[in-house]
Scaffold this motif. Structure first.
Motif, PDB file in Angstrom:
ATOM      1  N   GLY A  30       0.791  -1.224   0.000  1.00 52.44           N
ATOM      2  CA  GLY A  30       0.000   0.000   0.000  1.00 52.44           C
ATOM      3  C   GLY A  30       0.818   1.267   0.000  1.00 52.44           C
ATOM      4  O   GLY A  30       0.314   2.337   0.300  1.00 52.44           O
ATOM      5  N   ARG A  31       2.089   1.176  -0.321  1.00 49.74           N
ATOM      6  CA  ARG A  31       3.017   2.311  -0.378  1.00 49.74           C
ATOM      7  C   ARG A  31       2.980   3.162   0.890  1.00 49.74           C
ATOM      8  O   ARG A  31       2.683   4.350   0.858  1.00 49.74           O
ATOM      9  N   PRO A  32       3.287   2.562   2.031  1.00 52.13           N
ATOM     10  CA  PRO A  32       3.272   3.334   3.281  1.00 52.13           C
ATOM     11  C   PRO A  32       4.347   4.421   3.273  1.00 52.13           C
ATOM     12  O   PRO A  32       5.408   4.252   2.682  1.00 52.13           O
ATOM     13  N   SER A  33       4.051   5.510   3.915  1.00 49.78           N
ATOM     14  CA  SER A  33       4.999   6.617   3.999  1.00 49.78           C
ATOM     15  C   SER A  33       6.171   6.227   4.896  1.00 49.78           C
ATOM     16  O   SER A  33       5.983   5.664   5.968  1.00 49.78           O
ATOM     17  N   ILE A  34       7.359   6.552   4.461  1.00 50.80           N
ATOM     18  CA  ILE A  34       8.535   6.270   5.284  1.00 50.80           C
ATOM     19  C   ILE A  34       8.994   7.520   6.023  1.00 50.80           C
ATOM     20  O   ILE A  34       9.975   7.489   6.746  1.00 50.80           O
ATOM     21  N   HIS A  36       7.492   8.961   8.470  1.00 51.59           N
ATOM     22  CA  HIS A  36       7.122   8.908   9.879  1.00 51.59           C
ATOM     23  C   HIS A  36       7.732   7.714  10.612  1.00 51.59           C
ATOM     24  O   HIS A  36       7.230   7.319  11.656  1.00 51.59           O
ATOM     25  N   VAL A  37       8.789   7.160  10.067  1.00 48.97           N
ATOM     26  CA  VAL A  37       9.458   6.020  10.697  1.00 48.97           C
ATOM     27  C   VAL A  37      10.433   6.559  11.744  1.00 48.97           C
ATOM     28  O   VAL A  37      11.197   7.484  11.490  1.00 48.97           O
ATOM     29  N   SER A  38      10.400   5.957  12.930  1.00 43.32           N
ATOM     30  CA  SER A  38      11.290   6.414  14.002  1.00 43.32           C
ATOM     31  C   SER A  38      12.748   6.110  13.656  1.00 43.32           C
ATOM     32  O   SER A  38      13.039   5.217  12.861  1.00 43.32           O
ATOM     33  N   VAL A  39      13.636   6.837  14.275  1.00 43.81           N
ATOM     34  CA  VAL A  39      15.067   6.649  14.045  1.00 43.81           C
ATOM     35  C   VAL A  39      15.507   5.252  14.469  1.00 43.81           C
ATOM     36  O   VAL A  39      16.292   4.590  13.781  1.00 43.81           O
ATOM     37  N   LEU A  40      14.972   4.772  15.578  1.00 45.14           N
ATOM     38  CA  LEU A  40      15.319   3.435  16.055  1.00 45.14           C
ATOM     39  C   LEU A  40      14.882   2.371  15.047  1.00 45.14           C
ATOM     40  O   LEU A  40      15.668   1.488  14.693  1.00 45.14           O
ATOM     41  N   ARG A  41      13.663   2.464  14.583  1.00 44.33           N
ATOM     42  CA  ARG A  41      13.152   1.475  13.620  1.00 44.33           C
ATOM     43  C   ARG A  41      13.947   1.532  12.321  1.00 44.33           C
ATOM     44  O   ARG A  41      14.285   0.499  11.746  1.00 44.33           O
ATOM     45  N   ALA A  42      14.251   2.732  11.853  1.00 42.92           N
ATOM     46  CA  ALA A  42      15.031   2.865  10.620  1.00 42.92           C
ATOM     47  C   ALA A  42      16.441   2.312  10.811  1.00 42.92           C
ATOM     48  O   ALA A  42      16.983   1.649   9.915  1.00 42.92           O
ATOM     49  N   SER A  43      17.026   2.538  11.979  1.00 43.84           N
ATOM     50  CA  SER A  43      18.376   2.027  12.261  1.00 43.84           C
ATOM     51  C   SER A  43      18.394   0.507  12.292  1.00 43.84           C
ATOM     52  O   SER A  43      19.296  -0.122  11.720  1.00 43.84           O
ATOM     53  N   VAL A  44      17.407  -0.082  12.934  1.00 47.33           N
ATOM     54  CA  VAL A  44      17.317  -1.546  12.985  1.00 47.33           C
ATOM     55  C   VAL A  44      17.112  -2.111  11.583  1.00 47.33           C
ATOM     56  O   VAL A  44      17.735  -3.104  11.203  1.00 47.33           O
ATOM     57  N   ALA A  45      16.271  -1.460  10.789  1.00 49.44           N
ATOM     58  CA  ALA A  45      16.022  -1.925   9.421  1.00 49.44           C
ATOM     59  C   ALA A  45      17.292  -1.867   8.583  1.00 49.44           C
ATOM     60  O   ALA A  45      17.601  -2.807   7.834  1.00 49.44           O
ATOM     61  N   VAL A  46      18.038  -0.787   8.694  1.00 49.22           N
ATOM     62  CA  VAL A  46      19.278  -0.652   7.926  1.00 49.22           C
ATOM     63  C   VAL A  46      20.302  -1.694   8.376  1.00 49.22           C
ATOM     64  O   VAL A  46      20.978  -2.314   7.537  1.00 49.22           O
ATOM     65  N   LEU A  47      20.418  -1.926   9.673  1.00 48.12           N
ATOM     66  CA  LEU A  47      21.354  -2.946  10.170  1.00 48.12           C
ATOM     67  C   LEU A  47      20.982  -4.344   9.678  1.00 48.12           C
ATOM     68  O   LEU A  47      21.854  -5.128   9.290  1.00 48.12           O
ATOM     69  N   MET A  48      19.691  -4.648   9.694  1.00 46.18           N
ATOM     70  CA  MET A  48      19.246  -5.958   9.203  1.00 46.18           C
ATOM     71  C   MET A  48      19.498  -6.090   7.699  1.00 46.18           C
ATOM     72  O   MET A  48      19.920  -7.147   7.222  1.00 46.18           O
TER      73      MET A  48
END
Length: 102
Positions: A30-34, A36-48
């Motif tokens: 559904g093309r969610p907006s990125i 509004h993603v928290s810094v913690l969530r974005a950091s975990v996603a990038v690390l994974m």
């Protein structure tokens, strides 16, 4: 010509798995907006993501060195020569090729 074909296979494979598949998954969800993603969530996603990419590169390099080539198929066409040995060690010790029980 074979080397160029092999390089092209790696580039196309990288584009498919790093760009195209994530883009299709983002679109299908559904093309969610990125924004509004928290810094913690974005950091975990990038690390994974980096961990998965590092594992992918490790398996390709390991198979090329130990398996004597690499099974690179692109839509049913062989891009690089097939491996000559079954891989049961290195990064492949934890997948279905492993014959011993843990």
């Amino acid at each position: 010509m074979t080397k160029l074909r092999e390089i092209l296979g790696y580039v196309l494979g990288g584009m498919l798995f790093v760009l195209l598949i994530p883009a299709v998954m983002w679109y299908a969800s559904g093309r969610p907006s990125i924004a509004h993603v928290s810094v913690l969530r974005a950091s975990v996603a990038v690390l994974m993501m980096l961990g998965g990419l590092a594992m992918s590169i490790w398996t390709i390099v390991y198979m090329r060195q130990r398996g004597k080539e690499n099974p690179m198929d692109a839509f049913g066409h062989e891009v690089a020569p097939r491996t000559q040995h079954l891989m049961t060690d290195g990064p492949y010790r934890i997948n279905r090729n492993h014959t011993r029980r843990f």
